[in-house]
Design a protein around this motif. Structure first.
Motif, PDB file in Angstrom:
ATOM      1  N   LYS A 106       1.548  -0.526  -9.803  1.00 22.62           N
ATOM      2  CA  LYS A 106       1.406   0.245  -8.562  1.00 22.62           C
ATOM      3  C   LYS A 106      -0.015   0.774  -8.381  1.00 22.62           C
ATOM      4  O   LYS A 106      -0.389   1.189  -7.295  1.00 22.62           O
ATOM      5  CB  LYS A 106       2.370   1.435  -8.561  1.00 22.62           C
ATOM      6  CG  LYS A 106       3.825   1.071  -8.342  1.00 22.62           C
ATOM      7  CD  LYS A 106       4.656   2.347  -8.269  1.00 22.62           C
ATOM      8  CE  LYS A 106       6.124   2.022  -8.046  1.00 22.62           C
ATOM      9  NZ  LYS A 106       6.948   3.267  -7.964  1.00 22.62           N
ATOM     10  N   GLY A 107      -0.762   0.831  -9.461  1.00 26.91           N
ATOM     11  CA  GLY A 107      -2.094   1.412  -9.410  1.00 26.91           C
ATOM     12  C   GLY A 107      -2.135   2.740 -10.145  1.00 26.91           C
ATOM     13  O   GLY A 107      -1.227   3.070 -10.913  1.00 26.91           O
ATOM     14  N   LEU A 108      -3.184   3.526  -9.904  1.00 23.98           N
ATOM     15  CA  LEU A 108      -3.367   4.799 -10.596  1.00 23.98           C
ATOM     16  C   LEU A 108      -2.243   5.766 -10.262  1.00 23.98           C
ATOM     17  O   LEU A 108      -1.917   5.990  -9.105  1.00 23.98           O
ATOM     18  CB  LEU A 108      -4.712   5.421 -10.215  1.00 23.98           C
ATOM     19  CG  LEU A 108      -4.981   6.833 -10.764  1.00 23.98           C
ATOM     20  CD1 LEU A 108      -5.020   6.825 -12.287  1.00 23.98           C
ATOM     21  CD2 LEU A 108      -6.279   7.379 -10.190  1.00 23.98           C
ATOM     22  N   GLU A 153       0.808  -1.225   0.000  1.00 25.20           N
ATOM     23  CA  GLU A 153       0.000   0.000   0.000  1.00 25.20           C
ATOM     24  C   GLU A 153       0.838   1.270   0.000  1.00 25.20           C
ATOM     25  O   GLU A 153       0.342   2.344  -0.330  1.00 25.20           O
ATOM     26  CB  GLU A 153      -0.927  -0.011   1.218  1.00 25.20           C
ATOM     27  CG  GLU A 153      -0.193  -0.080   2.547  1.00 25.20           C
ATOM     28  CD  GLU A 153      -1.137  -0.124   3.736  1.00 25.20           C
ATOM     29  OE1 GLU A 153      -0.649  -0.149   4.876  1.00 25.20           O
ATOM     30  OE2 GLU A 153      -2.361  -0.140   3.511  1.00 25.20           O
ATOM     31  N   HIS A 154       2.126   1.149   0.356  1.00 27.37           N
ATOM     32  CA  HIS A 154       3.027   2.305   0.349  1.00 27.37           C
ATOM     33  C   HIS A 154       3.860   2.374  -0.926  1.00 27.37           C
ATOM     34  O   HIS A 154       4.826   3.121  -0.999  1.00 27.37           O
ATOM     35  CB  HIS A 154       3.946   2.256   1.565  1.00 27.37           C
ATOM     36  CG  HIS A 154       3.219   2.221   2.874  1.00 27.37           C
ATOM     37  ND1 HIS A 154       2.464   3.276   3.344  1.00 27.37           N
ATOM     38  CD2 HIS A 154       3.108   1.215   3.806  1.00 27.37           C
ATOM     39  CE1 HIS A 154       1.927   2.952   4.512  1.00 27.37           C
ATOM     40  NE2 HIS A 154       2.291   1.716   4.813  1.00 27.37           N
ATOM     41  N   HIS A 155       3.481   1.562  -1.927  1.00 28.39           N
ATOM     42  CA  HIS A 155       4.168   1.498  -3.219  1.00 28.39           C
ATOM     43  C   HIS A 155       5.595   0.977  -3.099  1.00 28.39           C
ATOM     44  O   HIS A 155       6.453   1.313  -3.913  1.00 28.39           O
ATOM     45  CB  HIS A 155       4.157   2.865  -3.919  1.00 28.39           C
ATOM     46  CG  HIS A 155       2.809   3.259  -4.429  1.00 28.39           C
ATOM     47  ND1 HIS A 155       2.541   4.468  -4.990  1.00 28.39           N
ATOM     48  CD2 HIS A 155       1.628   2.583  -4.437  1.00 28.39           C
ATOM     49  CE1 HIS A 155       1.265   4.551  -5.338  1.00 28.39           C
ATOM     50  NE2 HIS A 155       0.694   3.404  -5.004  1.00 28.39           N
ATOM     51  N   ASN A 156       5.839   0.178  -2.073  1.00 28.43           N
ATOM     52  CA  ASN A 156       7.130  -0.500  -1.967  1.00 28.43           C
ATOM     53  C   ASN A 156       7.011  -1.861  -2.642  1.00 28.43           C
ATOM     54  O   ASN A 156       6.023  -2.571  -2.469  1.00 28.43           O
ATOM     55  CB  ASN A 156       7.517  -0.690  -0.495  1.00 28.43           C
ATOM     56  CG  ASN A 156       7.741   0.644   0.210  1.00 28.43           C
ATOM     57  OD1 ASN A 156       8.362   1.548  -0.347  1.00 28.43           O
ATOM     58  ND2 ASN A 156       7.224   0.763   1.432  1.00 28.43           N
TER      59      ASN A 156
END
Length: 481
Positions: free
Chosen positions: A273-275, A234-237
């Motif tokens: 990663k998502g949007l 969720e933290h883009h790690n």
């Protein structure tokens, strides 16, 4: 066109569809300024001739009340497209993207072979090699005339092409035009060669606006983490770099971690990663994943869909939702208003100003007092040919007496596109108002018209303007005798 891979149908890549659209848009914008109907362009905002051409109808600058409606159509159209399809304008219609793709994919990759593969957009050529330096110079040399052509095409919507080339033949008197062409061309070269997609990421404000326009049904390039697995937290790690590690955590995960969707991205993002605001919806990642997963007989993990359908899995994407219908209604409404206002175009522009002196009086041989009012008529012939004009005075229906035209005494000629100043004097010997206390302001209507080829009043070229005639009080009339 569709191909088969291990029994799975693979649709034609989005990249080719974008190329076709780019070619059509380029050809369309290059040809459109040359097309004229009755001497008028489809769109031309001429500051030189103070004219606006819209849908092959010519308007004078005094009729620029249409421009706000055009701007509203443009911005509402782009915002509506964003709500529906994300940054599809950026990836499919933006001039910067089109020119950049032409340079990178066509010139650098296909023509001079500076880049090895179109599918790898993040690996920059090794410019320490002499061969690559020569290829780079050749690519820039090819891009220079294209940039000048693009800059010229941009100006053709402000200066008609014929006038544009006539002006360039006399650069000493039109150096500003030449400077604008060179300036725009240099900016385009800097943009596509040095700035690149950083323009989309850091310069263009549209990427910041998109985030407030999106909703759960907005269509965009999305990675299906339910099938592929969660590559990032969720933290883009990044959690996993290898397929075996991903499948050890989630055995059903289908992502091969080949990162084809990453290397093909022109804005250097990882769609998994998502949007992200850097995404321009070019759908290159969709093509890349479709190819890889197609070889495995599976559908792409990256698709052009919505959060509602792919991420939240609540059902099918709703395209015609209230927000989209609202945009459609607004666009139709503004288009109707624009069409109605454009259809009321006046084929003659007329401005009437009263002179500072209210009136003058003169005793006639028969003993009557003539009252004169003078005006300045500013008239412009908006037609393509010389025409004769004249006018008449329309009195209020309840008023007795009449006002005549003292001068000019006959119709006058006006050249197209040139404002003509005419001193007009109206007079009367009738007692229009009998007021002993003050001067009277009498509302009148000026009907100005042109004559057709048969010498009759033209119904098309006819305008009405409100004005006033000042009639003196009774004492002034008596003292004049």
């Amino acid at each position: 066109m569709k191909t088969e891979s291990n029994g799975f149908t693979i649709a034609k890549p989005w990249r080719y569809k974008r190329y076709y659209l780019y070619a059509f848009a380029t050809l369309f914008t290059l040809v459109l300024p040359w097309i004229k109907v009755n001497g008028n362009h489809f769109f031309l905002l001429s500051f030189d001739k103070l004219q606006l051409h819209l849908a092959f109808i010519r308007f004078d600058m005094q009729e620029l009340y249409l421009m706000p409606f055009l701007l509203m159509l443009m911005f509402l159209g782009i915002f509506g497209i964003t709500v529906l399809g994300g940054r599809i304008f950026c990836g499919w219609l933006c001039p910067q993207t089109i020119f950049r793709v032409f340079y990178r994919d066509l010139i650098e990759t296909s023509i001079v072979r500076l880049r090895k593969r179109i599918k790898n957009k993040q690996e920059e050529p090794d410019m320490s090699l002499r061969e690559n330096k020569i290829k780079k110079l050749l690519a820039v040399a090819i891009a220079i005339p294209l940039a000048i052509l693009a800059a010229s095409d941009f100006l053709w919507y402000f200066v008609p092409p014929v006038d544009f080339f006539n002006y360039l033949e006399d650069i000493s008197n039109h150096w500003t035009l030449f400077g604008i062409v060179i300036g725009v061309a240099l900016f385009l070269l800097y943009d596509i060669i040095i700035l690149k997609e950083n323009f989309c990421v850091y310069v263009c404000p549209y990427s910041r606006v998109q985030s407030i326009l999106y909703d759960e049904h907005t269509v965009m390039a999305l990675y299906d983490m339910h099938r592929g697995g969660e590559i990032y937290d969720e933290h883009h790690n990044k959690n996993f770099s290898k397929q075996k590690d991903l499948q050890a955590f989630k055995p059903a995960a289908e992502c091969t971690t080949c990162e084809s969707c990453v290397t093909v991205c022109p804005t250097h993002i990882d769609i998994r990663k998502g949007l992200q605001l850097e995404c321009i919806n070019c759908l290159e990642c969709v093509d890349a994943c479709t190819t890889v997963m197609g070889k495995l007989g599976k559908p792409s993990l990256v698709t052009w869909s919505s959060d509602y359908e792919i991420v939240d899995r609540k059902g099918k994407t709703k395209y015609f939702r209230p927000k989209i219908i609202g945009y459609i209604v607004l666009l139709i409404g503004i288009s109707v208003i624009l069409g109605m206002m454009g259809s009321k175009k006046e084929h003659m522009l007329l401005n009437i100003n009263k002179e500072n002196r209210l009136y003058s009086t003169k005793v006639m041989p028969d003993g009557k007092v003539r009252v004169d009012n003078s005006y300045v008529f500013l008239l412009q012939n908006t037609e393509q040919e010389k025409m004769k004009f004249y006018f008449e005075v329309l009195m209020p229906t309840a008023m007795k007496g009449k006002i005549t035209i003292l001068k000019p005494t006959k119709p006058f000629q006006a050249k197209p596109g040139i404002r003509k100043k005419k001193i007009v004097t109206l007079s009367t010997t009738d007692i229009l108002v009998n007021n002993s206390m003050k001067d009277s302001v009498i509302p009148i209507t000026i009907h100005a018209y042109a004559f057709d080829k048969e010498g009759k009043k033209s119904e098309k070229i006819s305008v009405f303007r409100k004005s006033s005639f000042i009639f003196p009080k009774e004492g002034v009339l008596k003292s004049s005798k």
